[in-house]
Design a protein around this motif. Structure first.
Motif, mmCIF file in Angstrom:
data_model
loop_
_atom_site.group_PDB
_atom_site.id
_atom_site.type_symbol
_atom_site.label_atom_id
_atom_site.label_comp_id
_atom_site.label_asym_id
_atom_site.label_seq_id
_atom_site.Cartn_x
_atom_site.Cartn_y
_atom_site.Cartn_z
ATOM 1 N N SER A 1 1.222 4.562 -1.525
ATOM 2 C CA SER A 1 0.060 3.473 -1.771
ATOM 3 C C SER A 1 -1.443 3.848 -1.745
ATOM 4 O O SER A 1 -1.640 4.802 -1.140
ATOM 5 C CB SER A 1 0.308 2.186 -0.794
ATOM 6 N N GLY A 2 -2.221 3.051 -2.165
ATOM 7 C CA GLY A 2 -3.518 3.087 -2.200
ATOM 8 C C GLY A 2 -3.891 3.501 -0.418
ATOM 9 O O GLY A 2 -4.621 4.415 -0.115
ATOM 10 N N SER A 3 -3.461 2.588 0.156
ATOM 11 C CA SER A 3 -3.875 2.567 1.439
ATOM 12 C C SER A 3 -3.563 3.742 2.354
ATOM 13 O O SER A 3 -4.095 4.541 3.009
ATOM 14 C CB SER A 3 -3.128 1.238 2.396
ATOM 15 N N TYR B 1 -13.401 -2.097 -0.651
ATOM 16 C CA TYR B 1 -11.907 -2.095 -0.364
ATOM 17 C C TYR B 1 -11.205 -0.874 -0.395
ATOM 18 O O TYR B 1 -11.247 -0.184 -1.618
ATOM 19 C CB TYR B 1 -11.234 -3.220 -1.336
ATOM 20 N N HIS B 2 -10.655 -0.401 0.714
ATOM 21 C CA HIS B 2 -9.795 0.693 0.573
ATOM 22 C C HIS B 2 -8.314 0.767 1.098
ATOM 23 O O HIS B 2 -7.654 1.520 1.157
ATOM 24 C CB HIS B 2 -10.493 1.955 1.593
ATOM 25 N N ASP C 1 -12.527 7.084 -4.225
ATOM 26 C CA ASP C 1 -11.263 6.395 -4.369
ATOM 27 C C ASP C 1 -11.101 5.686 -5.641
ATOM 28 O O ASP C 1 -11.707 4.725 -6.164
ATOM 29 C CB ASP C 1 -11.703 5.046 -3.120
ATOM 30 N N ILE D 1 -8.227 2.275 -8.259
ATOM 31 C CA ILE D 1 -8.326 1.344 -9.345
ATOM 32 C C ILE D 1 -8.806 2.166 -10.609
ATOM 33 O O ILE D 1 -8.434 1.955 -11.716
ATOM 34 C CB ILE D 1 -9.069 0.004 -9.123
ATOM 35 N N LYS E 1 -1.681 3.026 -7.726
ATOM 36 C CA LYS E 1 -1.447 2.007 -8.887
ATOM 37 C C LYS E 1 -1.205 2.439 -10.413
ATOM 38 O O LYS E 1 0.049 2.670 -10.499
ATOM 39 C CB LYS E 1 -2.767 1.417 -9.025
HETATM 40 N N1 PMP Z 1 -8.469 1.414 -2.791
HETATM 41 C C1 PMP Z 1 -8.792 0.524 -3.810
HETATM 42 C C2 PMP Z 1 -9.986 1.007 -4.443
HETATM 43 C C3 PMP Z 1 -7.900 -0.536 -4.099
HETATM 44 O O1 PMP Z 1 -8.473 -1.370 -5.142
HETATM 45 C C4 PMP Z 1 -6.814 -1.050 -3.294
HETATM 46 C C5 PMP Z 1 -5.735 -1.918 -3.634
HETATM 47 N N2 PMP Z 1 -6.235 -2.912 -4.433
HETATM 48 C C6 PMP Z 1 -6.496 0.169 -2.528
HETATM 49 C C7 PMP Z 1 -7.267 1.167 -2.265
HETATM 50 C C8 PMP Z 1 -5.191 -0.173 -1.536
HETATM 51 O O2 PMP Z 1 -4.051 0.244 -2.204
HETATM 52 P P1 PMP Z 1 -2.813 -0.366 -1.679
HETATM 53 O O3 PMP Z 1 -2.731 -1.721 -2.064
HETATM 54 O O4 PMP Z 1 -1.555 0.127 -2.737
HETATM 55 O O5 PMP Z 1 -2.662 -0.064 -0.556
#
Ligand code: PMP
Length: 458
Positions: A120-122, A154-155, A260, A263, A289
């Motif tokens: 995931s992004g997180s 948002y990260h 980051d 997106i 994503k």
């Molecule tokens: N970074 C950015 C810029 C995001 O927009 C998001 C999720 N919208 C995340 C990290 C986190 O990604 P995830 O929900 O897959 O953990």
């Protein structure tokens, strides 16, 4: 028999009884019931009542190729048969992850040749922190551990990613945060630029980074992290002066620059990566994503050669997940990225659909009485609602105004998201001109309805 079952009510009841949704007030949601989405095709969704909805958000900024692509389904199926799972911990690898890594090295700027994987992004942002800390440790500078991020960034939602993010509502609910994280202001000219012109404001925001580095001591600062444009924060596009100055400051103080691209990556702006649109050179890139068009979960971290070489020479790096480089996700990613490239989709966003989308939005909304700004490029846009566009006066009820507009949009069968008083659009990258016309017309109808509701209430 089946005809008599109300499937919508059935799933709403199961959901209300057993499911907690992300970022939702479940008490309120359970009183109205969720819309049940059952099918996706191209840029359209269908709900359990048979209503067709145009997805102006590509899911959550991720379904870059649109719904129902047979090639992705086939890639997943083939990999399921061949090898549904294996790890890369035991001196082993597998074809999909090796191919994906080589393909990413081709798509990213030349100094990125090594990748770490996650889900995931997180997790990508957590992983980037682990890698950055490891890098400084093997450089003999373990005291370089502070990371600077921004308000309204948002990260992600893990403890580390949410600490890095600058969302007040999230911070308020976190009783424990990651150590060594500091925040500076966001480059949000419309809302916070005051009387400065955008150029000077961009420089001023970037120089907050320099001030923070000097305050903490450059020998204590590991990295700065930023989304090239803030996504969830409102599709906030920084002034052109911002990123070059951020880069200068990072270089001057030996602070790593993390982009980051969760997106912005994989074509959203018409470039493969959003930092290329803004013209800066990060040291670390986090992705998720669009890497699989959202069909299966995957995240990744790209390390520049300098960082990767140091980590590799440093011996064992004690980090990884059961599903790092998952074969199914990697196989889908390879097919997805090849399609984005070979069908010229990213190029089309740059030269055709992106400019068309931006032009249509501006023609439809630039002079609207409650639209203060339209930010964006390629297939991403943030529409600022404002009480008085000329003076950049925002509505007092910033949150409520966006929710109102978002609800009108959903009622009109367009998925458009709200971030406070900014309306966000980020359709699948395969969207056609006719579908762009439909999105813009429906967005305009929702904003008209919002303006009318305000007039009635006044
Ligand atoms: N970074 C950015 C810029 C995001 O927009 C998001 C999720 N919208 C995340 C990290 C986190 O990604 P995830 O929900 O897959 O953990």
């Amino acid at each position: 028999m089946n005809d008599r079952i109300d499937w919508t009510a059935h799933y709403q009841a199961l959901d209300a009884a057993h499911h907690l949704h992300p970022f939702s007030d479940m008490g309120a949601l359970n009183r109205t019931g969720s819309r049940v989405i059952v099918h996706g095709e191209g840029v359209y969704l269908r709900d359990s009542e048979g209503v067709r909805i145009i997805d102006g958000m590509a899911g959550l900024w991720c379904v870059n190729l649109g719904y129902g692509r047979q090639e992705l389904i086939d890639a997943a199926c083939r990999q399921m048969h061949e090898l549904p799972y294996y790890n890369t911990f035991f001196k082993t690898t597998h074809p999909p992850v090796a191919e994906l890594s080589a393909l990413l090295a081709e798509l990213l700027p030349t100094r990125f040749n090594r990748f770490l994987y996650c889900n995931s992004g997180s997790e990508a942002n957590d992983t980037a922190l682990r890698a950055v800390h490891r890098y400084w440790a093997v450089q003999g500078k373990p005291e370089k551990r502070h990371v600077i991020a921004r308000h309204n960034a948002y990260h992600g939602s893990t403890i580390a990613a949410a600490t890095l993010g600058g969302m007040t509502g999230m911070h308020e609910q976190m009783l424990s945060k990651l150590e060594h994280v500091a925040h500076i202001g966001q480059p949000y000219w419309f809302g916070e630029g005051g009387t400065m012109d955008p150029h000077d404001f961009g420089l001023e925001c970037a120089r907050q980074l320099e001030a923070k580095i000097l305050e903490l001591g450059a020998d204590k600062v590991a990295a700065f992290i930023g989304e090239p444009f803030q996504g969830a924060g409102g599709v906030i596009f920084p002034p052109a002066s911002y990123w070059p100055e951020i880069q200068r400051i990072c270089r001057e103080h030996d602070v790593l620059l993390i982009a980051d691209e969760v997106i912005g990556g994989f074509g959203r702006t018409g470039e493969w990566f959003a930092h290329e649109h803004f013209g800066f050179e990060p040291d670390v890139i986090t992705m998720a994503k669009g890497i699989t068009s959202g069909y299966v979960p995957m995240g990744a971290v790209a390390l520049s050669d300098a960082i990767a070489d140091a980590i590799i020479e440093g011996g064992e790096f004690n980090h990884g997940f059961t599903y790092s480089g998952h074969p199914l996700a990697a196989a889908v990613a390879v097919t997805n990225l090849n399609l984005l490239r070979d069908e010229g989709i990213v190029t089309r966003v740059r030269h055709d659909t992106g400019p068309y989308f931006q032009r249509c939005l501006r023609e439809a909304l630039a002079h609207h009485p409650i639209v203060g700004e339209i930010a964006g490029t390629g297939l991403v846009a943030g529409i600022q609602l404002a009480e008085d566009p000329a003076t950049r006066k925002r509505f007092d009820i910033t949150d409520a105004i966006g929710t109102l507009c978002r609800d009108f949009s959903f009622e009109g069968n367009l998925v458009m998201r709200a971030s406070d008083d900014r309306m966000l659009l980020s359709p699948p990258l395969v969207v056609t001109h006719a579908e762009i016309d439909e999105i813009v017309q429906k967005a305009r109808a929702a904003i008209d309805a919002t303006a009318q509701a305000i007039r009635r209430a006044a």
